[in-house]
Structure formats: structure tokens, C-alpha cells
Design a protein around this motif. Structure first.
Motif, mmCIF file in Angstrom:
data_model
loop_
_atom_site.group_PDB
_atom_site.id
_atom_site.type_symbol
_atom_site.label_atom_id
_atom_site.label_comp_id
_atom_site.label_asym_id
_atom_site.label_seq_id
_atom_site.Cartn_x
_atom_site.Cartn_y
_atom_site.Cartn_z
ATOM 1 N N PHE A 1 34.292 39.967 32.068
ATOM 2 C CA PHE A 1 33.472 39.127 32.942
ATOM 3 C C PHE A 1 33.844 37.651 32.811
ATOM 4 O O PHE A 1 33.842 36.914 33.794
ATOM 5 N N ARG B 1 34.788 36.654 36.359
ATOM 6 C CA ARG B 1 33.597 36.218 37.077
ATOM 7 C C ARG B 1 33.098 34.844 36.636
ATOM 8 O O ARG B 1 31.953 34.501 36.909
ATOM 9 N N THR B 2 33.919 34.048 35.972
ATOM 10 C CA THR B 2 33.482 32.706 35.623
ATOM 11 C C THR B 2 34.516 31.689 36.094
ATOM 12 O O THR B 2 35.668 32.042 36.359
ATOM 13 N N THR B 3 34.086 30.451 36.192
ATOM 14 C CA THR B 3 35.017 29.407 36.611
ATOM 15 C C THR B 3 36.128 29.233 35.590
ATOM 16 O O THR B 3 37.264 28.939 35.948
ATOM 17 N N PHE B 4 35.810 29.457 34.302
ATOM 18 C CA PHE B 4 36.854 29.355 33.282
ATOM 19 C C PHE B 4 37.968 30.366 33.550
ATOM 20 O O PHE B 4 39.150 30.029 33.568
ATOM 21 N N PHE C 1 38.654 31.872 36.334
ATOM 22 C CA PHE C 1 39.330 31.569 37.600
ATOM 23 C C PHE C 1 40.379 30.484 37.391
ATOM 24 O O PHE C 1 41.520 30.600 37.837
ATOM 25 N N ALA C 2 39.978 29.423 36.672
ATOM 26 C CA ALA C 2 40.924 28.337 36.393
ATOM 27 C C ALA C 2 42.101 28.865 35.570
ATOM 28 O O ALA C 2 43.255 28.483 35.790
ATOM 29 N N ARG D 1 43.312 31.864 35.658
ATOM 30 C CA ARG D 1 44.186 32.661 36.516
ATOM 31 C C ARG D 1 45.039 31.775 37.410
ATOM 32 O O ARG D 1 46.192 32.097 37.696
#
Lengths: 517, 366
Positions: free
Chosen positions: B223, B227-230, B232-233, B235
Motif C-alpha cells: 500500500f 497507494r501513497t504519494t511517496f 507514486f513519487a 515510481r
């Protein structure tokens, strides 16, 4: 052996340009028809231009001629005889040569060494004194003059391009395909080289097939022209019989282009971006930018022209956070600026770039995710503790995909599967859909079709008209002339010339690009 | 062309699109496994052994009985944690192969910090301190890898591998020297933490709590990464460093934090090996879980959720080694040949993604 035979005919001054003809050439890649029944005729000793948009099939056609691809159907005639060309070596043996858009020379070797190693039969031990004598004698027979004894990386772009052409002549190729040969040259260099080539075709020593999208070069130098569109031959004839309007109509068909971007008058300009004393090194640690000073005002497009490789890409990288600067300051509204996310958001700094898949998008992520790069860490996509809401990300993307006409089968498609124009539109949707105060743009239309180019330029102009400060770095002089309010020219890492657009013209900018004052 | 006049094509169902894309990630590794099994069968036939018997024993030794399942779970739990040590940096585009080093340092730190506390500290305090020490030690160990990569451009694959050798040397240096328990004459080890301080088993089983912890950590990190901005950044950074920089993302921070999380996971694997299996630190700590974890992570395509079943699968293969050795008269290392074969074929299959039209979405008309 054929190699030995080819060697004996080398430097034969009596050789003449050869003609090439394609008869009903069709090339399919799976279900995609890249070329559909294309017949073109290039007369011996003519200068033939091949026009067409990106994806029109120009590259596929010349690759069929050069033996890189085998045509699915159809024949290729060389010198009036049917030729089977299974690979590029066979094409070379027939006297067909190609000069690519990007240089294929070995930078650390001298011109002489580059020429000698290009031969198919380099001896194990090279007798350099004899080779030099031969090369000098060979150079006498051509109009191109290139210093033979300094490493190629010390040559200018124009000299390198001449050397590429010399290489083909040295290999005794009498039918040359040139793929956008002037894209890295200043206008003066381009005129010189095309003029010399024109001389060779006029005397019948050489035949040239040149891929281009510059009408200026077609009308100035070509004898004949063939236009491809969507894989089909849509027009052909003597250049003298055709107007630029005819040719451009053949290229783009009945599609209506957006009008050239309209420039609105802007009110009292406020200083937005100020670069002072900017220095940076390139990847090898050598100085790439020296003491760049530049001001960009609100509602102003500052266009930076220059021959590729004079520090423009390093400047873009420094401004967008992809390269560290070694000295100098970036000020935005008088305050120090660093290209970090928090300041980009606060000052509303956005950017467009050439080759977005390489520079500003993540090829393996989906269209929706790529569109969310600016907004993923803000409400409504992110909530407390950085929790993401993918459904909101997708719905935001759906809206922007429609608004910016991005063609994609789904928000979940990986962005690398989209065409170049659609990738750029997706990036446009991401960067330009909010309030933009500062826009940094680098060759945004590189490699895109006409319709996309017009649309993207209009978008940039619209941002300017709404008061954004725009820094436009472009190799395409036409783009600068269309969009810029102020022109600056970069030469060897410095700003060599600046002028309001009204006080300058193509020739003056071209001279500044070439380093003439 | 017609681009400008057409409106965007109707957007096909997102759910269908996502399912279709995921199918490739299931079919490709499955095909790689099948091919490995076939090639390994040929290898067995050359040796004059029966592939049928081999796979039957593999099944029985790994998954056939409740006893073999427990054996499998015990091996799966460190594999989950060391696989996370590969998977998290992989999301940032880094290939870290030194999880074994972080496991070693984590286990060593846990055992070492316990020594002065054994005599007086209550169990919960002792174990709590050991957990923290192992996570910090592993985190720092991989943090070093991230730091030299980001600040000095040192290849993370090489540096993490070399740091593994250093970790083993540090362990041996102390275990054979300053921290050696003089009461144990056989194998150089640290002082045992004591039976009463060991982490127990899940009630009704012989499997220690590390399994539950491993599963939970896989779920949590899934998750975090998805599912977190961390995540996403991270990736974006892994997918295209230049794009991440152009978005002003703190690339260095992301790399350091991700590496530290990864190292902490492997360090915790070391903690469980000490506190649930060995009871003390010695050379047995370096059992190869860190390296098998690389295979687990690649087979799971660096997806933390998929790591759970894959770790159990490979744990089963490892667990069956003993049975195969006894029944078929094959060396214990035979299962390592199978593992190696799977890994090589899997890496080749990685290059084939996107080559098969069946997984594609309908072509955009352009």
C-alpha cells in the motif's frame, strides 16, 4: 570478388550519378501498411526532394531502397535494372549511400581515419602515408574541403556533415540519400552544402534523394519533388511547376490547420524571471554554460536560437532541475529560485520538452498517472498522510484527455504506446491546464506532425497572451520567428546576441548562430 | 492528419484495460516456470534420474503434508523480508542484490545489543530493543548503498554485493573475537539470548511469528508503494529519473528512504533468525536467504503482495531439498540448480514483455 571490384572502381572520375526507381513498393508491418503501392522515379544526375509529414512513410521508403527493410511487394530498379537488395551491404555495392540525420563519425578519430575505416576492406596494417596521399588526391576531385588531420570532435557541425557526404563519395556511392541533412546546421552552412551538392548533380556526377520538410530547401535546390502522405505517393513533379502552396497541400491533405498563433498586445511588462551569471558543466565536466544573463517578462516569449550543442540543452536542464549549476542565480519575482517541487508549485512554473518520453514522462506508467505528475500530491487526488485516490486520478485524466484531444484507448494505457503527438498532448494537458506564470519550453514540436505543431504553438502563444513569462529554446528558427517577442542566440555556452523580434530577421540571427558578428 | 478534427476516441473500460495488462504479468512468469521445469527435467534425465519422481518429492517435501508445510513456512518468512529488500529499491530503478548483508548486520546487531541486557531485561524490553537495533542496522547498511549511489554515482548492485562481504567479515570478527561466548567450545557464537527470551511459535504450529510479520509487512509496503504519494513519487523516479527531476521531486531523499526501508526489512529477517531460530549470532546466520530473496522479488515482479505466495513457493522448493537428497541420492544443491535455472529463464522472459499482441489494448487509431 565484388569487394575487390568495387575497390578498383573507387575514385573513378568518370563515374556518373545513377538513377533509382521504385515500382509499386508496398511495405506492411503486421496490420500496419507503412507504404502502399509507392512508385517514384529519381532520374540519374537529379536532385530529388522527398517531402512528407512524420509517419508519411519517407523513412520506410528509403530503408527499402537501402536494404534495411525488404518490401512486401514491388520492385526497386537501379540504373534501369531490377535490383534485389537484401541488406545495406548490397545497397553499397550497387553504389547507393545514405547520410543520416545524426552523425555516424567516430568523434575521437581524425577525418582521414574516419574515411579509411569506413571502407569495407581496411587492410590489417594501414599505410598511412599512402592513404594520405590518396585522400589528398581524392579531395582534389570534390568541392568539399575538410581538414583531414584533426579529430572529428573538433570540427563544426557543417564540417562534420561535409565529411559524412565525403565519406559516401569516397566509397564511390553515386546515389546519395540524405535524411534531413540540414537539421543541425546554421542556415549559412546549409546553403553552402546544398549548393555544393547541387553542383555535383548538375554536372551529373551524383544523384541525390533528400528527405526534408523545409520548403525553402526544396524550392532552392531540388529539381524534382515527390510527396508522400499516409504511406501513399500523393504527388510528384518538377519543382519549377509546383508552388509551395501546392506542395504543402499535398503534404497535409485537406486538414485545416490552426491559424498561425495570434499575438496579443500585452500591457506593461513585469520582470518575472532573471538569470544572472549562470554557469554549468556538461556531462564530461567541461563548461557548457558561461555567464548566462537573461530576463523574461510577463507576457513575453524569449526565444533562444542556436545550433544544437551550444549549451541550450544544459540551460534547459539547469532551469528544470535536471542539472546542477556551478555558479549564478535564478531569480523569480526578485526572489531566489531553485527548481524544486515546492517552488515550482508556488511560482507556477511549468515546462514542455522535446522527446517527452525521454525527458518529462515515465514511459512505463499509464496515461492517467503521467497526467497526474503535477497533481498527485495535492487534493483531491491525495488526502491525509499522502493517501492516493486512483479513481480521482483517473477521472481527472479523463477530463483532460477529452479537453486536449489525447488519443488513447484508455486512461490505463501505458503512455509509451501512444504516438508522439499524443504523448506531447498528454504532457500539455498536465502542464498547461492550470494557471501558468512561467513556462520553460524546449523544442516542443520536435518530430511531430504539422497539425500537432500548429496546435502546440497556439497553446504556447495562448499562455503568453494570458501573461505567462515564456522561455522558448528551439533549434527550429521558424518556431522562434513565429513565437518569440525577443530573440537570443546561444553560441558556445554564451548568449551571443539578443534583439527584439521586430529589429531582426532570419539572416541576422543565422549569422549570430554561426558566430559571425 | 485527421488528428485535429477528430475528437478523442471513446475511452474503453478502464477495468477491462487494467485486467488485460495484468494478465501478462501472470502468464509470463508462469511460462518461465514451466520452461524451467522442462529444462530441469532434461537435466535430470541426463543424470539418469526420474523427473516425475523429482517433482513428486518436491511436492511432498514442500507442500505434501502439514509437517512439510510448516517447514516451508519457516523458510518462507525470511524470504519475504529479503525479497522486500530487492523489491522496494527496484521501484526506484535500482537492482540491489546485497540483502544478505543487511540480514547479517540486522541479526548481528540484534544479538550484540542483547548481550549486556540478557541478565536483567524483561523479555518484551529485550526483544523490543533487538527489533529496533536490527531494523536500524539493516537500514543503515542499505542506506549506505543508496547514499553512494545518489551522491557519488556508485553502482548499487556492486556496492550492495561488496557490502555483503564486509558484513560477513564484521560478524566473524566479533563472533570469533570480542563477543565470543567462551562457554561454547564448538562453534564461535555470541552468548545465547536464552530460551525464555526467544520468540515463540504461532499457537498450534512449529512456525514462528516471523511469518505473520513478513506477510503484514508485504501488505503494508504494497500500500505504501502503490497507494501513497511517496510510492507514486518513487515510481516516477524509478521510471524516468529525468522526469522526476523535472517535477522537482526530492530524488536523493526518495532513494535514501527507500533503501533504508529495504535494508530494515532484511535486517528484521536477521532479527527473526536470531530470536526465533538460532538464539545467538554465528556463521549459520549467513544461510543464503538474502540471495534467494532476489529470485523471489524478480519472480514476483517486485510486487510486495505477490512476494507472499512466491516466497512460500520457493520456501517449499528449499524445504524439499533434504527429502530429495535422501530419496533420490542427489546432492542437496540440486534444488539450487533448479532455482538458478528459474532465475536465468525469468530474466530472459523480462525482455519479452510487450512482444505478444494478445495482451495489448486495442490499437489507438492514428
Amino acid at each position: 570478388m565484388s569487394i575487390a571490384a568495387a575497390d578498383q572502381t573507387q575514385h573513378d572520375p568518370s563515374s556518373k550519378g545513377i538513377g533509382v526507381e521504385t515500382l509499386g513498393v508496398t511495405k506492411r508491418f503486421g496490420s500496419l501498411v507503412a507504404l502502399d503501392d509507392v512508385s517514384i522515379k529519381v532520374r540519374p544526375g537529379s536532385f530529388h526532394a522527398l517531402l512528407g509529414e512524420n509517419g508519411a512513410g519517407k523513412s520506410t521508403l528509403v530503408k527499402c531502397i537501402m536494404g534495411v527493410y525488404r518490401p512486401t511487394n514491388g520492385q526497386i530498379m537501379v540504373d534501369g535494372r531490377e535490383a534485389v537488395i537484401p541488406n545495406p551491404r548490397a545497397a553499397h555495392a550497387l553504389g547507393l549511400g545514405m547520410v543520416y540525420q545524426h552523425f555516424t563519425l567516430v568523434p575521437s578519430l581524425t577525418a582521414a581515419e574516419n574515411l579509411v575505416i569506413s571502407r569495407a576492406n581496411v587492410p590489417g596494417i594501414v599505410n598511412w602515408s599512402r592513404e594520405h596521399a590518396d585522400l589528398e588526391a581524392f579531395l582534389e576531385t570534390t568541392p568539399f574541403k575538410v581538414p583531414l588531420d584533426i579529430p572529428v570532435n573538433g570540427l563544426s557541425a557543417g564540417e562534420k556533415q561535409k565529411l559524412e557526404i565525403l565519406k559516401q563519395l569516397y566509397l564511390n556511392q553515386r546515389f546519395l540519400i540524405l535524411d534531413e541533412p540540414t537539421s543541425v546546421l546554421t542556415p549559412d552552412e546549409a546553403d553552402e552544402i546544398l549548393g555544393l551538392l547541387k553542383g555535383l548533380t548538375d554536372s551529373g556526377e551524383l544523384t541525390i534523394l533528400m528527405i526534408t520538410h523545409k520548403f525553402r530547401e526544396v524550392t532552392g535546390y531540388a529539381d524534382d519533388v515527390t510527396v508522400l502522405r499516409g504511406g501513399q505517393m500523393v504527388g510528384s513533379g518538377a519543382v519549377a511547376d509546383l508552388s509551395v502552396e501546392d506542395m504543402s497541400h499535398m503534404m497535409i491533405g485537406d486538414t485545416k490547420l490552426r491559424e498561425a498563433a495570434a499575438r496579443a498586445e500585452t500591457s506593461v511588462p513585469a520582470l518575472v524571471v532573471e538569470l544572472s551569471g549562470l554557469n554549468a558543466d556538461d556531462d564530461e565536466g567541461l563548461p557548457a554554460l558561461s555567464d548566462i544573463n537573461l530576463k523574461v517578462h510577463a507576457g513575453e516569449v524569449v526565444g533562444i536560437a542556436g545550433v544544437s550543442g551550444n549549451g541550450q540543452s544544459e540551460l534547459v536542464e539547469v532551469l528544470s532541475g535536471q542539472r546542477d549549476r556551478s555558479a549564478g542565480q535564478i531569480k523569480v519575482y526578485g526572489a531566489n529560485y531553485e527548481p524544486v517541487r515546492e517552488k515550482m508549485d508556488r511560482f507556477k512554473v511549468f515546462g514542455l520538452s522535446e522527446e517527452p518520453l525521454h525527458n518529462v514522462a515515465v514511459p512505463s506508467m499509464t496515461v492517467a498517472e503521467n497526467i497526474a505528475f503535477r497533481s498527485f500530491d495535492k487534493s483531491p487526488i491525495a488526502s491525509l498522510w499522502g493517501w492516493l485516490h486512483p479513481a480521482k486520478m483517473r477521472s481527472q485524466a479523463r477530463g483532460l484527455i477529452t479537453a486536449y484531444r489525447v488519443k488513447t484507448p484508455s486512461t490505463e494505457e501505458q503512455i509509451e504506446n501512444l504516438s508522439g503527438g499524443n504523448v506531447q498532448r498528454a504532457v500539455l494537458a498536465r502542464e498547461l491546464s492550470g494557471d501558468v506564470d512561467i513556462l520553460i519550453v524546449a523544442n516542443p514540436c520536435f518530430g511531430l506532425d504539422f497539425a500537432s505543431v500548429a496546435e502546440i504553438r497556439a497553446q504556447i502563444m495562448e499562455q503568453r497572451n494570458q501573461g505567462a513569462a515564456v522561455l522558448l529554446i528551439a533549434e527550429d528558427l521558424d518556431e522562434i520567428l513565429e513565437l518569440a517577442d525577443t530573440v537570443a542566440v546561444m553560441l558556445e555556452g554564451e548568449i551571443a546576441y539578443t534583439s527584439p523580434i521586430g529589429d531582426t530577421d532570419r539572416r541576422a540571427i543565422g549569422h549570430a548562430m554561426a558566430g559571425a558578428h | 492528419m485527421a488528428d485535429i478534427t477528430d475528437t478523442a476516441a471513446p475511452v474503453t473500460s478502464d477495468t477491462v484495460a487494467r485486467l488485460k495488462r495484468s494478465a501478462e504479468f501472470v502468464v509470463m512468469p508462469a511460462a518461465a516456470l514451466l520452461l524451467s521445469a522442462i529444462l530441469f527435467s532434461i537435466f535430470l534425465l541426463i543424470l539418469g534420474k526420474s523427473p516425475v519422481q523429482f517433482f513428486e518429492l518436491l511436492w511432498r517435501g514442500g507442500f505434501g503434508t502439514w509437517f512439510s508445510w510448516q517447514n516451508t513456512f519457516i523458510r518462507a518468512s525470511p524470504l519475504m523480508l529479503t525479497a522486500l529488500c530487492v523489491a522496494i529499491p527496484a521501484r526506484l530503478g535500482m537492482v540491489v542484490i546485497g540483502g544478505e548483508g543487511a540480514l547479517t548486520m540486522g541479526g548481528f546487531a540484534a544479538a550484540a545489543i542483547a548481550i549486556p541486557m540478557i541478565s536483567w531485561a524483561p523479555t518484551f524490553l529485550l526483544l523490543g530493543v533487538m527489533v529496533i537495533a536490527s531494523a536500524i542496522a539493516g537500514g543503515i547498511w542499505m542506506g549506505i548503498v543508496g547514499a553512494v549511489r545518489h551522491y557519488r554515482g556508485v553502482n548499487e548492485t556492486i556496492s550492495s554485493l561488496l557490502l555483503f562481504y564486509i558484513a560477513v567479515s564484521i560478524l566473524n570478527f566479533f563472533v570469533e573475537g570480542a563477543l565470543r561466548d567462551p562457554s561454547d567450545p564448538n562453534k564461535p557464537s555470541t552468548m545465547p539470548i536464552g530460551k525464555e527470551n526467544m520468540i515463540g511459535n504461532i499457537p498450534g504450529t512449529d512456525v514462528h511469528w516471523g511469518l505473520i510479520f513478513g506477510i503484514l509487512l508485504c501488505i503494508v509496503l504494497y500500500f505504501v508503494m502503490n497507494r501513497t504519494t511517496f510510492g507514486f513519487a518513487a515510481r516516477i523516479t524509478g521510471g524516468n529519473l529525468r522526469a522526476a527531476q523535472a517535477q522537482g521531486l526530492p530524488v536523493g531523499k526518495l532513494i535514501l528512504i527507500s533503501c533504508a526501508i529495504a535494508g530494515a526489512a532484511a535486517g528484521l529477517a536477521g532479527f527473526f533468525e536470531i530470536a526465533a531460530i538460532h538464539g545467538k549470532a554465528n556463521a549459520s546466520l549467513v544461510a543464503g536467504y538474502g540471495f534467494t530473496g532476489i529470485l523471489v522479488s524478480f519472480l514476483a515482479r517486485h510486487n510486495p503482495l505477490v512476494i507472499i505466495p512466491v516466497a512460500i513457493f520457493l520456501g517449499g522448493i528449499a524445504a524439499s531439498g533434504g527429502l530429495i537428497q535422501r530419496r533420490m541420492d542427489l546432492p542437496d544443491a540440486t534444488v539450487l540448480v533448479l532455482q538458478g535455472l528459474i532465475f536465468v529463464i525469468l530474466l530472459v522472459s523480462e525482455t519479452l514483455y510487450g512482444r505478444f499482441a494478445i495482451f495489448r489494448l486495442k490499437e489507438a487509431t492514428s
